[in-house]
Design a protein around this motif. Structure first.
Motif, mmCIF file in Angstrom:
data_model
loop_
_atom_site.group_PDB
_atom_site.id
_atom_site.type_symbol
_atom_site.label_atom_id
_atom_site.label_comp_id
_atom_site.label_asym_id
_atom_site.label_seq_id
_atom_site.Cartn_x
_atom_site.Cartn_y
_atom_site.Cartn_z
ATOM 1 N N THR A 10 98.443 -44.031 -20.708
ATOM 2 C CA THR A 10 97.521 -42.896 -20.257
ATOM 3 C C THR A 10 96.610 -43.396 -19.443
ATOM 4 N N ASN A 11 96.260 -42.272 -18.226
ATOM 5 C CA ASN A 11 95.179 -42.594 -17.324
ATOM 6 C C ASN A 11 93.909 -42.245 -17.885
ATOM 7 N N SER A 12 93.698 -41.651 -19.167
ATOM 8 C CA SER A 12 92.471 -41.212 -19.438
ATOM 9 C C SER A 12 92.434 -41.068 -21.218
ATOM 10 N N THR A 13 91.403 -41.442 -21.631
ATOM 11 C CA THR A 13 91.210 -41.210 -22.923
ATOM 12 C C THR A 13 89.814 -41.147 -23.614
ATOM 13 N N VAL A 14 89.437 -40.792 -24.797
ATOM 14 C CA VAL A 14 88.049 -40.285 -25.013
ATOM 15 C C VAL A 14 87.737 -41.263 -26.292
ATOM 16 N N LEU A 15 86.589 -41.748 -26.276
ATOM 17 C CA LEU A 15 86.179 -42.300 -27.775
ATOM 18 C C LEU A 15 85.047 -41.518 -28.182
ATOM 19 N N TYR A 16 85.090 -41.040 -29.374
ATOM 20 C CA TYR A 16 84.168 -40.326 -29.901
ATOM 21 C C TYR A 16 83.505 -41.188 -31.156
ATOM 22 N N GLU A 17 82.162 -41.660 -31.078
ATOM 23 C CA GLU A 17 81.344 -42.499 -32.007
ATOM 24 C C GLU A 17 80.186 -41.400 -32.537
ATOM 25 N N GLY A 18 80.421 -40.766 -33.647
ATOM 26 C CA GLY A 18 79.420 -40.004 -34.048
ATOM 27 C C GLY A 18 79.407 -38.798 -33.041
ATOM 28 N N THR A 19 78.099 -38.580 -32.800
ATOM 29 C CA THR A 19 77.979 -37.477 -31.438
ATOM 30 C C THR A 19 77.994 -38.150 -30.108
ATOM 31 N N ASN A 20 78.174 -39.396 -29.987
ATOM 32 C CA ASN A 20 78.497 -40.313 -28.787
ATOM 33 C C ASN A 20 79.897 -39.873 -28.082
ATOM 34 N N GLU A 21 79.790 -39.709 -27.055
ATOM 35 C CA GLU A 21 81.202 -39.651 -26.361
ATOM 36 C C GLU A 21 81.509 -40.372 -25.057
ATOM 37 N N GLN A 22 82.584 -41.026 -25.157
ATOM 38 C CA GLN A 22 82.883 -42.094 -24.037
ATOM 39 C C GLN A 22 84.336 -41.534 -23.529
ATOM 40 N N TYR A 23 84.214 -41.357 -22.035
ATOM 41 C CA TYR A 23 85.313 -40.781 -21.208
ATOM 42 C C TYR A 23 85.744 -42.241 -20.324
ATOM 43 N N PHE A 24 86.930 -42.678 -20.745
ATOM 44 C CA PHE A 24 87.564 -43.417 -20.184
ATOM 45 C C PHE A 24 88.551 -43.186 -19.135
ATOM 46 N N LEU A 25 88.495 -43.402 -17.648
ATOM 47 C CA LEU A 25 89.342 -42.846 -16.747
ATOM 48 C C LEU A 25 89.869 -44.117 -15.905
ATOM 49 N N TYR A 26 90.922 -43.839 -15.431
ATOM 50 C CA TYR A 26 91.658 -44.666 -14.538
ATOM 51 C C TYR A 26 92.152 -43.845 -13.455
ATOM 52 N N VAL A 27 91.953 -44.291 -12.024
ATOM 53 C CA VAL A 27 92.102 -43.616 -10.768
ATOM 54 C C VAL A 27 93.522 -44.593 -10.159
ATOM 55 N N PRO A 28 94.798 -44.330 -10.390
ATOM 56 C CA PRO A 28 95.687 -45.005 -9.846
ATOM 57 C C PRO A 28 95.640 -45.215 -8.473
ATOM 58 N N ALA A 29 95.172 -44.316 -7.506
ATOM 59 C CA ALA A 29 95.075 -44.415 -6.158
ATOM 60 C C ALA A 29 94.397 -45.614 -5.473
ATOM 61 N N THR A 30 93.304 -45.636 -6.383
ATOM 62 C CA THR A 30 92.334 -46.844 -6.115
ATOM 63 C C THR A 30 92.278 -48.140 -7.110
ATOM 64 N N ASN A 31 92.933 -47.837 -8.056
ATOM 65 C CA ASN A 31 93.158 -49.080 -9.166
ATOM 66 C C ASN A 31 91.680 -49.065 -9.783
ATOM 67 N N LYS A 32 90.832 -48.024 -9.845
ATOM 68 C CA LYS A 32 89.686 -48.214 -10.378
ATOM 69 C C LYS A 32 89.321 -47.676 -11.890
ATOM 70 N N ASN A 33 88.523 -48.400 -12.446
ATOM 71 C CA ASN A 33 88.347 -47.731 -13.803
ATOM 72 C C ASN A 33 86.984 -47.398 -14.032
ATOM 73 N N ILE A 34 87.008 -45.995 -14.634
ATOM 74 C CA ILE A 34 85.368 -45.525 -14.703
ATOM 75 C C ILE A 34 85.252 -44.963 -15.972
ATOM 76 N N LEU A 35 84.052 -45.167 -16.659
ATOM 77 C CA LEU A 35 83.386 -45.003 -17.760
ATOM 78 C C LEU A 35 82.444 -44.084 -17.758
ATOM 79 N N VAL A 36 82.438 -42.697 -18.190
ATOM 80 C CA VAL A 36 81.299 -41.756 -18.327
ATOM 81 C C VAL A 36 80.967 -41.585 -19.827
#
Length: 468
Positions: free
Chosen positions: A242-268
């Motif tokens: 998948t190009n995106s997934t989410v981790l839930y740690e309690g009330t913390n949320e981590q959005y892991f993203l991958y952009v195929p066009a630029t081969n870049k990974n981003i964490l929000v």
């Protein structure tokens, strides 16, 4: 400007947008902007939370005990046992846990939209695990906990081993078994019998082999009945890219993203920082703080996660005009004295609309929009890919603080559950007062409120409307 020839008007609009982008025109006082919208809200009749009820699987008969055993196995005994679950076993309080009671769950919906990130993995399970589900869900539930990886690195351990992170898409994986390990033991027995068939003399003359096979067979027969009715599953493990997934740690949320066009990974991330000073973030991972919505939203536009959309902007302008017209009629025109911020934002959105319609170069459009105030960007972008994770992320970056809070589903439910009646009433009124358009509704929260607190909500003047 309306009398200018077309090209001159276009250039003038570009200049106007450029002035905004370069900060020559004032930004927005977010508190004043919220007050402007709240005045409109006060003139709206009826505060409705729209509920799109998911199609769920009714837990009945022996499956009640099966679900109870699965919850104990997964460490979920502290949660209230549901009477209905969604595809993959979703219910209130679970995020990564997967529970399958029957093949019929394939015909159901997600219990919560926040579990949509699991969809690729659930598709793999129901496509490749037909035999496993058909046979072993008869006597026990199948259950497991999903995990997310980037290559071999578990994303839950990225803060411990940041140097192991490499760019690329993510993998969701889970190993399913029954609470009493019936599936894995049956597979082990089948493998032993296959070994005996391949090397009969070595196997049948080995007392340890005979003892182990007999013990497994006896245990499984007492639990499952005739073993001839079962097929050994090819595997108990399932995975999906998948190009995106989410981790839930309690009330913390981590959005892991991958952009195929630029081969870049981003964490929000929302909540506590993921990385510490002594173990900083990987150089090949862009880390953005969700609470810093102004910078984060603009960066995600630049990084091709969200894109400018003239069609979206036109629809939002129409929605804003409808909101204003309704308020004007309800107030007999008196609200016109208190709408400076609203008029300002609408005027600039109309300028941007003209420019975006005429700008064919996607990179230029993206560059202009990324430099606009966040209060404008929100009204004119949509996900680059039709990805449920991106659709869930966008409202979390709203300029409206109450909408951001409302769309943090787990955090909202936790605060509502722990609050007294006064705190709950305040949360409801803040939420309802700040929902102006359909796209701002959070169906997960609405369904939960409707299911668990309908009477209290209605006592506060909050009604529910079916969106099915």
């Amino acid at each position: 400007m309306s009398t200018m020839p077309g090209i001159l008007k276009y250039l003038a609009d570009l200049q106007a947008l450029g002035d905004i982008a370069k900060g020559r025109q004032p930004g927005y006082d977010t508190s004043k902007l919220e007050q402007s919208f709240l005045r409109f809200s006060a003139l709206s009749t009826g505060k409705e939370l729209k509920v799109r009820q998911p199609k769920l699987y009714a837990v009945a008969g022996d499956e009640v005990a099966h679900l109870q055993s699965a919850m104990q196995s997964l460490g979920l005994s502290g949660l209230q046992q549901p009477t209905r679950i969604g595809i993959g076993g979703g219910f209130a309080g679970v995020n990564r846990e997967i529970v399958i009671l029957s093949p019929s769950q394939l015909e159901t919906d997600l219990y919560f939209y926040s579990r949509a990130y699991l969809t690729p993995l659930l598709e793999s399970i129901f496509k490749n695990g037909t035999t496993l589900i058909r046979d072993f869900s008869l006597h026990e539930a199948l259950c497991g906990v999903a995990a997310a990886y980037r290559d071999s690195l578990s994303l839950s351990e990225i803060a411990l081993f940041p140097e192991r992170f490499t760019p690329g898409p993510y993998t969701l994986a889970v190993t399913l078994d029954t609470p009493q390990k019936s599936a894995s033991k049956f597979k082990e027995l089948s493998d032993l019998l296959a070994q005996a068939e391949k090397e009969p003399k070595l196997s049948l003359l080995d007392p340890a082999f005979i003892s182990k096979a007999a013990a497994l067979g006896s245990e499984l027969r007492s639990r499952l009945g005739s073993l001839s009715r079962y097929e050994s599953p090819d595997s108990l493990s399932f995975s999906a890219q998948t190009n995106s997934t989410v981790l839930y740690e309690g009330t913390n949320e981590q959005y892991f993203l991958y952009v195929p066009a630029t081969n870049k990974n981003i964490l929000v991330h929302f909540g506590e920082p993921v990385f510490k000073q002594e173990r900083p973030a990987p150089a090949n991972l862009t880390v953005l703080r969700g609470e810093a919505y102004e910078k984060t939203l603009a960066t995600l536009v630049e990084e091709q996660v969200f894109k400018p959309s003239p069609a979206v902007l036109t629809r939002r302008i129409r929605d804003l005009q409808t909101l204003y017209d309704t308020a004007m009629r309800a107030s007999q025109g008196t609200i016109i004295e208190h709408n400076t911020e609203y008029k300002h934002i609408l005027a600039e959105l109309k300028i941007a609309e003209e420019v975006l319609k005429k700008t064919r170069n996607a990179q230029i459009s993206r560059g202009y929009v990324a430099k606009l105030p966040a209060q404008l960007i929100e009204f004119m972008v949509c996900p680059e890919q039709d990805d449920p994770v991106l659709h869930a992320l966008l409202p979390l970056l709203s300029w409206n603080s109450h909408l951001r809070s409302y769309h943090r589903t787990a955090s909202f439910i936790k605060r509502f559950t722990e609050g007294d009646d006064n705190a709950r009433a305040r949360m409801l009124h803040e939420t309802a007062a700040n929902i102006f358009f359909n796209y701002q509704q959070n169906n997960d929260v609405n369904v939960w409120l409707y299911t668990a607190h309908q009477a209290f909500c209605e006592q506060q003047g909050i009604s529910f409307k079916s969106a099915n």
